[in-house]
Motif scaffolding. Structure first.
Motif, short mmCIF file in Angstrom:
data_model
loop_
_atom_site.label_atom_id
_atom_site.label_comp_id
_atom_site.label_asym_id
_atom_site.label_seq_id
_atom_site.Cartn_x
_atom_site.Cartn_y
_atom_site.Cartn_z
N PHE A 55 -17.62 -6.14 30.80
CA PHE A 55 -17.54 -7.47 30.21
C PHE A 55 -18.34 -7.47 28.92
O PHE A 55 -19.46 -6.97 28.88
CB PHE A 55 -18.18 -8.52 31.13
CG PHE A 55 -17.44 -8.75 32.40
CD1 PHE A 55 -16.47 -9.73 32.49
CD2 PHE A 55 -17.70 -7.99 33.53
CE1 PHE A 55 -15.80 -9.97 33.66
CE2 PHE A 55 -17.04 -8.22 34.70
CZ PHE A 55 -16.07 -9.21 34.77
N ARG A 56 -17.78 -8.06 27.91
CA ARG A 56 -18.53 -8.34 26.68
C ARG A 56 -18.90 -9.81 26.78
O ARG A 56 -18.02 -10.67 26.80
CB ARG A 56 -17.66 -8.07 25.47
CG ARG A 56 -18.42 -8.04 24.20
CD ARG A 56 -17.53 -7.57 23.08
NE ARG A 56 -18.27 -7.57 21.86
CZ ARG A 56 -17.98 -6.83 20.84
NH1 ARG A 56 -16.95 -6.02 20.88
NH2 ARG A 56 -18.68 -6.90 19.75
N PRO A 117 -35.74 -7.76 27.09
CA PRO A 117 -35.11 -9.08 27.14
C PRO A 117 -33.81 -9.14 26.33
O PRO A 117 -33.64 -8.43 25.35
CB PRO A 117 -36.17 -10.00 26.52
CG PRO A 117 -36.96 -9.11 25.62
CD PRO A 117 -36.96 -7.76 26.27
N ALA A 118 -32.92 -9.99 26.79
CA ALA A 118 -31.72 -10.34 26.02
C ALA A 118 -32.00 -11.72 25.44
O ALA A 118 -32.72 -12.52 26.03
CB ALA A 118 -30.50 -10.37 26.92
N THR A 146 -27.14 -3.59 25.29
CA THR A 146 -26.79 -4.17 24.00
C THR A 146 -25.50 -3.51 23.53
O THR A 146 -25.04 -2.53 24.13
CB THR A 146 -27.89 -3.92 22.96
OG1 THR A 146 -28.02 -2.50 22.77
CG2 THR A 146 -29.22 -4.50 23.39
N LEU A 147 -24.93 -4.00 22.46
CA LEU A 147 -23.71 -3.38 21.93
C LEU A 147 -23.98 -1.98 21.39
O LEU A 147 -23.08 -1.16 21.28
CB LEU A 147 -23.11 -4.25 20.83
CG LEU A 147 -22.62 -5.64 21.28
CD1 LEU A 147 -22.06 -6.41 20.10
CD2 LEU A 147 -21.61 -5.53 22.39
N GLY A 149 -25.84 0.14 23.02
CA GLY A 149 -26.03 1.02 24.16
C GLY A 149 -27.43 1.02 24.75
O GLY A 149 -27.71 1.75 25.69
N GLU A 150 -28.33 0.20 24.23
CA GLU A 150 -29.69 0.13 24.75
C GLU A 150 -29.70 -0.67 26.06
O GLU A 150 -29.20 -1.79 26.12
CB GLU A 150 -30.58 -0.56 23.70
CG GLU A 150 -32.03 -0.55 24.01
CD GLU A 150 -32.85 -1.18 22.89
OE1 GLU A 150 -34.07 -1.11 23.00
OE2 GLU A 150 -32.27 -1.73 21.94
N ILE A 151 -30.25 -0.09 27.12
CA ILE A 151 -30.23 -0.72 28.44
C ILE A 151 -31.21 -1.89 28.48
O ILE A 151 -32.40 -1.72 28.18
CB ILE A 151 -30.56 0.29 29.55
CG1 ILE A 151 -29.51 1.39 29.59
CG2 ILE A 151 -30.64 -0.40 30.90
CD1 ILE A 151 -29.82 2.50 30.56
N LEU A 152 -30.70 -3.07 28.86
CA LEU A 152 -31.54 -4.26 29.00
C LEU A 152 -31.93 -4.49 30.46
O LEU A 152 -33.06 -4.84 30.76
CB LEU A 152 -30.81 -5.49 28.47
CG LEU A 152 -30.38 -5.43 27.01
CD1 LEU A 152 -29.53 -6.63 26.66
CD2 LEU A 152 -31.61 -5.37 26.11
#
Length: 183
Positions: A55-56, A117-118, A146-147, A149-152
């Motif tokens: 999902f985006r 955090p997002a 994140t878009l 590729g960084e894991i949140l």
């Protein structure tokens, strides 16, 4: 007495993954819970191999907390409860797509590890996989990035899958003698 082909077809409904996903998202947007979650889905991608659902998602400000930085500026951070809700909902979509009988199940355990955090109005990718679906339990893996590729956040979801049809034990099964009496 045999059923005609048309009657057989009308008895059971079989969807492909994309059709079912459209129905799930369309119906969830109308619920009060889905208004927050489903209204900000930017795009959905379903892959049969390796069976993952991506999902985006645009983080809605309604699910964020406002924090003040040291310099006095304010920022919206996606709340932990919002992250849990979104990951619960989207992993359930993945489970429904993979289960042969489309059972949504009931959450037994939901573990999420927030790494970064997002922020409000930030687009993130949520990737869900159904690792194992058994007769009673299902196990899903969830990852929010994140878009870039960084894991949140990442997590695991365990769901109880009740049977669709319940039949009481028969005396022939020998189960009645082992069941506790109500007297």
């Amino acid at each position: 007495m045999s059923l005609s082909q048309k009657e057989k077809k009308n008895r059971g409904v079989n969807y492909n993954g994309k059709e079912l996903l459209k129905i799930l998202v369309r119906e969830s947007v109308h619920s009060s819970f889905g208004k927050f979650l489903g209204s900000t889905i930017q795009s959905i991608q379903y892959e049969d191999v390796p069976e993952k659902l991506t999902f985006r998602y645009l983080v809605p400000p309604a699910l964020c907390h406002e924090f003040e930085k040291a310099d006095g500026s304010k920022e919206l951070i996606f709340s932990t409860s919002g992250v849990l809700s979104v990951l619960d909902e989207f992993s359930t979509y993945a489970l429904i797509l993979e289960d042969k009988t489309y059972r949504p199940g009931v959450s037994v355990d939901l573990f999420v590890e927030s790494l970064k955090p997002a922020y409000g109005n930030e687009e993130v990718l949520i990737v869900t996989r159904s690792d194992k679906i058994g007769k009673i339990l299902a196990f899903c893996t969830i990852e929010m990035t994140t878009l870039d590729g960084e894991i949140l956040a990442r997590g695991k979801h365990v769901k109880y899958l009740p049977c669709l049809l319940y039949t009481s034990p028969s005396p022939r099964d020998g189960l009645l003698s082992r069941m506790p009496s109500s007297a």
